[in-house]
Write a protein that holds these residues in place. Sequence first.
Motif, mmCIF file in Angstrom:
data_model
loop_
_atom_site.group_PDB
_atom_site.id
_atom_site.type_symbol
_atom_site.label_atom_id
_atom_site.label_comp_id
_atom_site.label_asym_id
_atom_site.label_seq_id
_atom_site.Cartn_x
_atom_site.Cartn_y
_atom_site.Cartn_z
ATOM 1 N N ALA A 228 19.500 14.982 -4.931
ATOM 2 C CA ALA A 228 20.223 14.813 -6.192
ATOM 3 C C ALA A 228 21.665 14.375 -5.930
ATOM 4 O O ALA A 228 22.174 13.456 -6.576
ATOM 5 N N ARG B 198 21.803 10.873 -4.692
ATOM 6 C CA ARG B 198 21.162 9.955 -5.650
ATOM 7 C C ARG B 198 20.041 9.160 -4.984
ATOM 8 O O ARG B 198 19.883 7.968 -5.175
ATOM 9 N N THR C 272 16.328 7.963 -4.480
ATOM 10 C CA THR C 272 15.152 7.752 -5.329
ATOM 11 C C THR C 272 13.979 8.502 -4.709
ATOM 12 O O THR C 272 13.677 8.342 -3.527
ATOM 13 N N VAL D 127 15.615 9.174 -9.667
ATOM 14 C CA VAL D 127 16.673 9.998 -9.083
ATOM 15 C C VAL D 127 16.653 11.346 -9.795
ATOM 16 O O VAL D 127 16.515 11.416 -11.026
ATOM 17 N N GLU E 271 17.988 14.045 -11.737
ATOM 18 C CA GLU E 271 19.131 14.067 -12.646
ATOM 19 C C GLU E 271 19.782 15.436 -12.747
ATOM 20 O O GLU E 271 20.987 15.539 -12.991
ATOM 21 N N ASP E 272 18.980 16.498 -12.556
ATOM 22 C CA ASP E 272 19.518 17.844 -12.724
ATOM 23 C C ASP E 272 18.567 18.850 -12.088
ATOM 24 O O ASP E 272 17.354 18.629 -12.062
ATOM 25 N N ARG F 8 15.042 17.756 -13.484
ATOM 26 C CA ARG F 8 14.827 16.664 -14.429
ATOM 27 C C ARG F 8 14.850 15.381 -13.610
ATOM 28 O O ARG F 8 15.794 15.118 -12.871
ATOM 29 N N ILE F 9 13.763 14.600 -13.749
ATOM 30 C CA ILE F 9 13.637 13.329 -13.042
ATOM 31 C C ILE F 9 12.911 12.349 -13.953
ATOM 32 O O ILE F 9 11.876 12.702 -14.539
#
Length: 73
Positions: free
Chosen positions: A19, A22, A24, A41, A43-44, A55-56
């Motif tokens: 994360a 970043r 992928t 990526v 996200e959280d 979260r992706i």
Amino acid sequence: MSDYRPIACSTHDRLEAAATLRTTMHVTWRHEGEEAAALGVIEDLYVEDGAEYMRIAGHAVRLDRIKELREAG
């Protein structure tokens, strides 16, 4: 969430690093008895109702339901 099983610290560290950098990632997980997948990526990373999630690509993935996690490429 009473049935949540914490993931290994090393896996959580890997998620945090991906994360932060970043990176992928390709992830597959179990969702309502079926397999789901996403590429993107992270996200959280967060906790909700006593369970850890990421979260992706617009998906909320409960970490103990991940089947495969790898760098894309």
